[in-house]
Design a protein around this motif. Structure first.
Motif, PDB file in Angstrom:
ATOM      1  N   TYR A 356       0.925  -1.242  -0.221  1.00  0.00           N
ATOM      2  CA  TYR A 356      -0.131  -0.002  -0.017  1.00  0.00           C
ATOM      3  C   TYR A 356       0.707   1.277   0.189  1.00  0.00           C
ATOM      4  CZ  TYR A 356      -4.153  -2.631   1.024  1.00  0.00           C
ATOM      5  OH  TYR A 356      -5.236  -3.594   1.076  1.00  0.00           O
ATOM      6  N   PRO A 357       0.316   2.284  -0.442  1.00  0.00           N
ATOM      7  CA  PRO A 357       1.245   3.642  -0.408  1.00  0.00           C
ATOM      8  C   PRO A 357       1.531   4.212   1.046  1.00  0.00           C
ATOM      9  CG  PRO A 357      -1.078   4.071  -1.180  1.00  0.00           C
ATOM     10  CD  PRO A 357      -0.856   2.708  -1.163  1.00  0.00           C
ATOM     11  N   GLY A 358       2.489   5.148   1.094  1.00  0.00           N
ATOM     12  CA  GLY A 358       2.670   5.567   2.520  1.00  0.00           C
ATOM     13  C   GLY A 358       4.017   5.489   2.922  1.00  0.00           C
ATOM     14  N   GLY A 359       4.545   5.948   3.993  1.00  0.00           N
ATOM     15  CA  GLY A 359       5.869   5.927   4.247  1.00  0.00           C
ATOM     16  C   GLY A 359       6.033   4.527   4.771  1.00  0.00           C
ATOM     17  N   GLY A 360       7.317   4.044   4.192  1.00  0.00           N
ATOM     18  CA  GLY A 360       7.715   2.715   4.539  1.00  0.00           C
ATOM     19  C   GLY A 360       7.130   1.499   3.734  1.00  0.00           C
ATOM     20  N   ARG A 361       6.066   1.790   3.537  1.00  0.00           N
ATOM     21  CA  ARG A 361       5.356   0.802   2.656  1.00  0.00           C
ATOM     22  C   ARG A 361       5.530  -0.485   3.184  1.00  0.00           C
ATOM     23  NH1 ARG A 361       3.213   1.290  -2.478  1.00  0.00           N
ATOM     24  NH2 ARG A 361       3.469   3.385  -3.430  1.00  0.00           N
ATOM     25  N   ARG A 362       5.046  -0.726   4.307  1.00  0.00           N
ATOM     26  CA  ARG A 362       5.191  -1.974   4.932  1.00  0.00           C
ATOM     27  C   ARG A 362       3.823  -2.856   4.686  1.00  0.00           C
ATOM     28  NH1 ARG A 362       9.762  -2.804   7.551  1.00  0.00           N
ATOM     29  NH2 ARG A 362      10.882  -1.168   8.467  1.00  0.00           N
ATOM     30  N   ARG A 363       2.586  -2.000   4.798  1.00  0.00           N
ATOM     31  CA  ARG A 363       1.561  -2.769   4.842  1.00  0.00           C
ATOM     32  C   ARG A 363       1.230  -3.263   3.437  1.00  0.00           C
ATOM     33  NH1 ARG A 363      -4.627  -0.829   4.420  1.00  0.00           N
ATOM     34  NH2 ARG A 363      -5.559  -2.889   4.465  1.00  0.00           N
ATOM     35  N   ALA A 364       0.740  -4.343   3.331  1.00  0.00           N
ATOM     36  CA  ALA A 364       0.621  -5.152   1.886  1.00  0.00           C
ATOM     37  C   ALA A 364      -0.599  -6.118   1.828  1.00  0.00           C
ATOM     38  CB  ALA A 364       1.928  -6.105   1.658  1.00  0.00           C
ATOM     39  N   ALA A 365      -0.946  -6.298   0.792  1.00  0.00           N
ATOM     40  CA  ALA A 365      -1.919  -7.106   0.394  1.00  0.00           C
ATOM     41  C   ALA A 365      -1.643  -8.384  -0.060  1.00  0.00           C
ATOM     42  CB  ALA A 365      -2.985  -6.594  -0.690  1.00  0.00           C
ATOM     43  N   LEU A 366      -2.334  -9.743   0.328  1.00  0.00           N
ATOM     44  CA  LEU A 366      -1.868 -10.933  -0.011  1.00  0.00           C
ATOM     45  C   LEU A 366      -2.511 -11.207  -1.208  1.00  0.00           C
ATOM     46  CD1 LEU A 366      -0.583 -13.663   0.935  1.00  0.00           C
ATOM     47  CD2 LEU A 366      -2.574 -14.031   2.001  1.00  0.00           C
ATOM     48  N   GLY A 367      -1.731 -11.424  -2.213  1.00  0.00           N
ATOM     49  CA  GLY A 367      -2.317 -11.915  -3.741  1.00  0.00           C
ATOM     50  C   GLY A 367      -2.165 -13.355  -3.839  1.00  0.00           C
ATOM     51  N   LYS A 368      -1.834 -13.748  -5.117  1.00  0.00           N
ATOM     52  CA  LYS A 368      -1.926 -15.416  -5.260  1.00  0.00           C
ATOM     53  C   LYS A 368      -1.022 -16.285  -4.555  1.00  0.00           C
ATOM     54  CE  LYS A 368      -1.595 -18.482  -9.267  1.00  0.00           C
ATOM     55  NZ  LYS A 368      -1.215 -18.526 -10.764  1.00  0.00           N
ATOM     56  N   ARG A 369      -1.408 -17.153  -3.960  1.00  0.00           N
ATOM     57  CA  ARG A 369      -0.816 -18.244  -3.110  1.00  0.00           C
ATOM     58  C   ARG A 369      -0.459 -19.366  -3.999  1.00  0.00           C
ATOM     59  NH1 ARG A 369      -3.949 -18.240   2.541  1.00  0.00           N
ATOM     60  NH2 ARG A 369      -5.031 -16.152   2.438  1.00  0.00           N
ATOM     61  N   PHE A 370       0.900 -19.767  -4.263  1.00  0.00           N
ATOM     62  CA  PHE A 370       1.214 -21.008  -4.783  1.00  0.00           C
ATOM     63  C   PHE A 370       1.396 -22.380  -4.268  1.00  0.00           C
ATOM     64  CE2 PHE A 370       2.907 -17.079  -6.399  1.00  0.00           C
ATOM     65  CZ  PHE A 370       2.525 -16.958  -7.947  1.00  0.00           C
ATOM     66  N   ALA A 371       1.400 -22.124  -2.951  1.00  0.00           N
ATOM     67  CA  ALA A 371       1.539 -23.159  -2.220  1.00  0.00           C
ATOM     68  C   ALA A 371       1.012 -23.182  -0.820  1.00  0.00           C
ATOM     69  CB  ALA A 371       2.885 -24.112  -2.089  1.00  0.00           C
ATOM     70  N   PRO A 372       0.666 -24.077  -0.068  1.00  0.00           N
ATOM     71  CA  PRO A 372       0.237 -23.917   1.168  1.00  0.00           C
ATOM     72  C   PRO A 372       1.327 -23.677   2.156  1.00  0.00           C
ATOM     73  CG  PRO A 372      -0.045 -26.449   0.878  1.00  0.00           C
ATOM     74  CD  PRO A 372       0.241 -25.586  -0.337  1.00  0.00           C
ATOM     75  N   PRO A 373       1.128 -23.100   3.350  1.00  0.00           N
ATOM     76  CA  PRO A 373       2.263 -22.793   4.174  1.00  0.00           C
ATOM     77  C   PRO A 373       3.246 -24.308   4.362  1.00  0.00           C
ATOM     78  CG  PRO A 373       0.522 -21.731   5.074  1.00  0.00           C
ATOM     79  CD  PRO A 373      -0.182 -22.539   4.069  1.00  0.00           C
ATOM     80  N   ALA A 374       4.562 -24.032   4.522  1.00  0.00           N
ATOM     81  CA  ALA A 374       5.427 -25.269   4.777  1.00  0.00           C
ATOM     82  C   ALA A 374       6.591 -24.821   5.575  1.00  0.00           C
ATOM     83  CB  ALA A 374       6.284 -25.616   3.306  1.00  0.00           C
ATOM     84  N   PRO A 375       7.266 -25.981   6.297  1.00  0.00           N
ATOM     85  CA  PRO A 375       8.223 -25.545   7.280  1.00  0.00           C
ATOM     86  C   PRO A 375       9.511 -25.143   6.564  1.00  0.00           C
ATOM     87  CG  PRO A 375       7.272 -27.958   7.527  1.00  0.00           C
ATOM     88  CD  PRO A 375       6.755 -27.313   6.164  1.00  0.00           C
ATOM     89  N   VAL A 376      10.241 -24.220   7.218  1.00  0.00           N
ATOM     90  CA  VAL A 376      11.430 -23.545   6.402  1.00  0.00           C
ATOM     91  C   VAL A 376      12.362 -23.455   7.822  1.00  0.00           C
ATOM     92  CG1 VAL A 376      10.510 -21.200   7.138  1.00  0.00           C
ATOM     93  CG2 VAL A 376      12.264 -21.698   5.176  1.00  0.00           C
ATOM     94  N   GLU A 377      13.734 -23.519   7.441  1.00  0.00           N
ATOM     95  CA  GLU A 377      14.637 -23.479   8.428  1.00  0.00           C
ATOM     96  C   GLU A 377      15.328 -22.220   8.501  1.00  0.00           C
ATOM     97  OE1 GLU A 377      15.426 -25.820  10.568  1.00  0.00           O
ATOM     98  OE2 GLU A 377      14.228 -27.057   9.554  1.00  0.00           O
ATOM     99  N   ALA A 395      12.272   5.687  10.995  1.00  0.00           N
ATOM    100  CA  ALA A 395      11.032   5.457  10.600  1.00  0.00           C
ATOM    101  C   ALA A 395      10.061   6.427  10.603  1.00  0.00           C
ATOM    102  CB  ALA A 395      10.400   4.073  10.934  1.00  0.00           C
ATOM    103  N   LEU A 396      10.289   7.405  11.905  1.00  0.00           N
ATOM    104  CA  LEU A 396       9.525   8.354  12.250  1.00  0.00           C
ATOM    105  C   LEU A 396       9.670   9.543  11.410  1.00  0.00           C
ATOM    106  CD1 LEU A 396       9.966   8.519  16.209  1.00  0.00           C
ATOM    107  CD2 LEU A 396       8.071   7.964  14.878  1.00  0.00           C
ATOM    108  N   ARG A 397      10.710   9.662  10.643  1.00  0.00           N
ATOM    109  CA  ARG A 397      10.703  10.794   9.629  1.00  0.00           C
ATOM    110  C   ARG A 397       9.686  10.508   8.309  1.00  0.00           C
ATOM    111  NH1 ARG A 397      17.108  10.554   8.044  1.00  0.00           N
ATOM    112  NH2 ARG A 397      16.406   8.327   7.790  1.00  0.00           N
ATOM    113  N   ASP A 398       9.186   9.363   8.134  1.00  0.00           N
ATOM    114  CA  ASP A 398       8.506   8.918   7.046  1.00  0.00           C
ATOM    115  C   ASP A 398       7.146   8.991   7.642  1.00  0.00           C
ATOM    116  OD1 ASP A 398      10.152   8.654   5.284  1.00  0.00           O
ATOM    117  OD2 ASP A 398      10.811   6.453   5.672  1.00  0.00           O
ATOM    118  N   ASP A 399       6.862   8.857   8.886  1.00  0.00           N
ATOM    119  CA  ASP A 399       5.412   8.683   9.548  1.00  0.00           C
ATOM    120  C   ASP A 399       5.620   9.062  10.985  1.00  0.00           C
ATOM    121  OD1 ASP A 399       2.970   7.914  10.458  1.00  0.00           O
ATOM    122  OD2 ASP A 399       3.002   5.881   9.753  1.00  0.00           O
TER     123      ASP A 399
END
Length: 484
Positions: A356-377, A395-399
């Motif tokens: 999403y727009p805005g300082g830092g652009r941390r917030r996101a929308a989940l799009g296409k999923r290619f596989a179910p969640p899986a373990p990772v090291e 970060a406070l400079r942007d927000d």
């Protein structure tokens, strides 16, 4: 689950619980006693029949292998999702002691799983078709997606009480509606500036005498102005007055931040675009995830809910194992109901995200999923406590209204500091205080037990109130432990 036979941990299951009561109730159902006809497949389906005290037995099915995320069904009347029976069944399954043997699912479980997956495929096909058609329609068609405060904002602007996604066919009419709403917000911000000036002119001591009604009436005026973000901050001011020692200092600080937001809106045309986008979001305007889709293996760092009288907000933090980016997913449920988006902490998700727009652009929308969640090291990269503070400062400079930033601390030890706790680096030279609220949670003792005096890796949120741990990893090999 993408690897057959790989089971979740108990912490990953409990991270799905909508509240503490559900976690406690699930623990009581995590034994073979209440269950019959239990079983599982290596494809990720778990089922069983639970003997209930309120009219059971209840048939329960959990699908943990669907790419759209874990889902469940149960015959119980609970409004919580997942219910205690689904959580208890998963806890029984994670034990791996033969209590839930592998086998062929009964017809009632097979029908639900097959039907759900067929519906998901059909929905995906419909979404693809609608997207293609939209791209060929007349230019100017605009999709408006509700966001955090945008759910209320969109409802007020479009007359849609559900706050759902709407599609505006007439770009000219859409622009006029946006202009009228901006005028109303400007009028509300101008009125709020006058009210803040009157408050400061009369002295903060007067705020203690006026009571909460004055703040609520001011917040209602901001709702009328279709600025729910301003209304929310006004209500926070009302709860700050007379809230304990040094409350005038805190109230003055919050008034200053609200004044800054007002001025940002009134002078938004003079701001850099990212900062202007942040101001629009903070006053309550919704936005669309306009950033390019980024595919990655997203490590699910943390998931937790915050609840108020009207809304349940779920926050899910993700870490891109290839891009190194940290992203935030927000989802919502009506009061008393958990949001549908559920991702187990400690697993990774092969998916696309758009920011999403805005300082830092941390917030996101989940799009296409290619596989179910899986373990990772893989674990996220960590920093020192001093580097975490520096990151928050940048970060406070942007927000300037940012409460905290996501941070992973490397090699820290929880140590007591008088009546509170802090996370100190291995050398003991720098430390971050834990937020007071976390010091009263069971997660603190889980973190202390995990560390045992040995440095561990901790992910959480670092802000002006301190550091709130959300997830931790042991010093050696081991699964992520949720601290919520």
């Amino acid at each position: 689950m993408t690897q057959q036979g790989v089971r979740w941990t108990a912490d990953q299951v409990l991270a799905l619980a909508p509240d503490a009561a559900s976690r406690e109730a699930a623990g009581r159902l995590a034994t073979a006693g209440p269950w019959s006809e239990v079983g599982s497949t290596d494809g990720g389906t778990v089922w069983g029949v639970c003997r209930g005290g309120g009219g059971g037995p209840y048939r329960t099915v959990v699908d943990v292998a669907d790419a759209s995320g874990p889902a469940c069904t149960c015959g119980c009347p609970s409004l919580r999702y997942p219910c205690k029976h689904a959580l208890g069944l998963l806890l029984l399954w994670t034990g791996g002691d033969g209590a839930v043997p592998e086998g062929e699912p009964p017809a009632w479980a097979e029908r639900w799983v097959t039907g759900r997956r067929e519906d998901a495929e059909a929905a995906a096909g419909t979404e693809t078709a609608e997207t293609g058609a939209a791209e060929t329609e007349a230019a100017g068609a605009e999709a408006v997606e509700t966001g955090a405060a945008g759910a209320e904002a969109a409802a007020g602007a479009a007359g849609d009480p559900s706050g759902s996604v709407s599609r505006i066919r007439d770009p000219v009419a859409a622009r006029r509606r946006a202009e009228r709403r901006a005028e109303r917000i400007t009028a509300g911000a101008t009125e709020l500036e006058q009210r803040l000036a009157d408050l400061l002119r009369g002295g903060l001591a007067e705020a203690e005498q006026t009571g909460y009604a004055w703040w609520e009436e001011t917040a209602a005026r901001m709702v009328d102005a279709q600025a729910p973000g301003l209304a929310s901050r006004v209500r926070e001011l009302g709860s700050t007055a007379s809230s304990g020692p040094d409350w005038p200092v805190r109230l003055l600080e919050e008034c200053a931040l609200l004044h800054l937001l007002d001025q940002g809106w009134l002078r938004r045309d003079r701001l850099p675009e990212d900062l202007a986008a942040t101001v629009r979001t903070r006053v309550g305007l919704s936005a669309t995830a306009d950033g390019p889709a980024v595919r990655d293996q997203w490590l699910i760092l943390a998931q937790y809910d915050s609840v108020d009288a009207r809304l349940t907000t779920r926050r899910v933090w993700l870490y891109g194992t290839e891009t190194g980016r940290t992203a935030l997913l927000l989802s919502y449920g009506a009061a008393g109901r958990a949001p549908e988006l559920t991702l187990p902490v400690g697993l990774s998700l092969d998916a696309e995200l758009s920011t999403y727009p805005g300082g830092g652009r941390r917030r996101a929308a989940l799009g296409k999923r290619f596989a179910p969640p899986a373990p990772v090291e893989i674990r996220p990269k960590g920093v020192t406590p001093s580097q975490a503070l520096a990151r928050y400062g940048r970060a406070l400079r942007d927000d300037p209204w940012l409460e905290s930033v996501p941070v992973t601390l490397e090699q820290v030890v929880p140590v007591p500091d008088g009546d509170s706790w802090q996370l100190a680096d291995a050398s003991g030279e720098t430390a971050l205080p834990l937020t007071p609220a976390f010091g009263n949670r069971a997660g603190l003792w889980r973190l202390v037990a995990l560390s045992g005096g040995v440095p561990v890796q901790v992910f959480g949120e670092c802000g002006h109130r301190g550091f709130t741990p959300l997830t931790a990893w042991p010093a050696g090999p081991g699964q992520a432990v949720s601290l919520n």
